[in-house]
Write a protein that holds these residues in place. Structure first.
Motif, short mmCIF file in Angstrom:
data_model
loop_
_atom_site.label_atom_id
_atom_site.label_comp_id
_atom_site.label_asym_id
_atom_site.label_seq_id
_atom_site.Cartn_x
_atom_site.Cartn_y
_atom_site.Cartn_z
N GLN A 82 21.78 43.14 66.56
CA GLN A 82 21.42 42.63 67.89
C GLN A 82 22.64 42.09 68.62
O GLN A 82 22.81 42.34 69.81
CB GLN A 82 20.36 41.54 67.77
CG GLN A 82 19.80 41.11 69.12
CD GLN A 82 19.05 42.22 69.82
OE1 GLN A 82 18.03 42.69 69.32
NE2 GLN A 82 19.54 42.66 70.97
N ASP A 83 23.52 41.40 67.91
CA ASP A 83 24.76 40.89 68.53
C ASP A 83 25.62 42.03 69.06
O ASP A 83 26.15 41.95 70.17
CB ASP A 83 25.57 40.06 67.54
CG ASP A 83 24.95 38.71 67.24
OD1 ASP A 83 24.02 38.29 67.97
OD2 ASP A 83 25.38 38.07 66.25
N LEU A 84 25.76 43.09 68.28
CA LEU A 84 26.56 44.24 68.71
C LEU A 84 25.96 44.89 69.95
O LEU A 84 26.67 45.24 70.89
CB LEU A 84 26.67 45.26 67.57
CG LEU A 84 27.53 44.83 66.39
CD1 LEU A 84 27.34 45.78 65.21
CD2 LEU A 84 29.00 44.76 66.79
N LEU A 85 24.65 45.07 69.94
CA LEU A 85 23.98 45.68 71.10
C LEU A 85 24.10 44.79 72.33
O LEU A 85 24.31 45.28 73.45
CB LEU A 85 22.52 45.97 70.76
CG LEU A 85 22.31 47.00 69.65
CD1 LEU A 85 20.84 47.08 69.27
CD2 LEU A 85 22.85 48.36 70.04
N ASP A 86 23.97 43.49 72.14
CA ASP A 86 24.10 42.54 73.25
C ASP A 86 25.50 42.57 73.86
O ASP A 86 25.68 42.32 75.05
CB ASP A 86 23.77 41.12 72.81
CG ASP A 86 22.30 40.91 72.51
OD1 ASP A 86 21.46 41.76 72.90
OD2 ASP A 86 21.97 39.89 71.87
N LYS A 87 26.50 42.89 73.03
CA LYS A 87 27.90 42.97 73.50
C LYS A 87 28.20 44.31 74.16
O LYS A 87 29.32 44.54 74.61
CB LYS A 87 28.86 42.74 72.34
CG LYS A 87 28.86 41.32 71.83
CD LYS A 87 29.77 41.17 70.62
CE LYS A 87 29.68 39.76 70.07
NZ LYS A 87 30.44 39.61 68.82
#
Length: 86
Positions: free
Chosen positions: A48-53
């Protein structure tokens, strides 16, 4: 072809093959439940962090416990746009 991998485990001792994946993956992310290596949390936290970035992936393959695979589907299914044709 860019390949990233997210590996998870209860603790550092349960993180398998990170070094082997580093040989051919552009990025190897690690998540442990207790925070002993990498991000404290689950693989879905890292995903989720990667996608949010703004990271974009053409394909996502999840291998592991059923609950983890189910939660990866929940995270990635929000990204899928299937047009509806009347």
């Amino acid at each position: 072809t860019k390949v990233d991998v997210i590996i998870g485990g209860k603790s550092k001792e349960y993180v398998l093959w990170a070094d082997k994946f580093r040989e051919f993956c552009e990025n190897v992310y690690v998540a442990t439940d207790d925070g002993s290596e990498g991000t404290k949390g689950f693989v879905t936290t890292v995903l989720q962090d990667l996608l949010d970035k703004g990271e974009v992936y053409d394909e996502c393959i999840a291998i592991g416990p059923l609950i983890m695979m189910k939660n990866v589907v929940k995270v990635t299914s929000l990204l899928i746009f299937i047009p509806w044709y009347p």
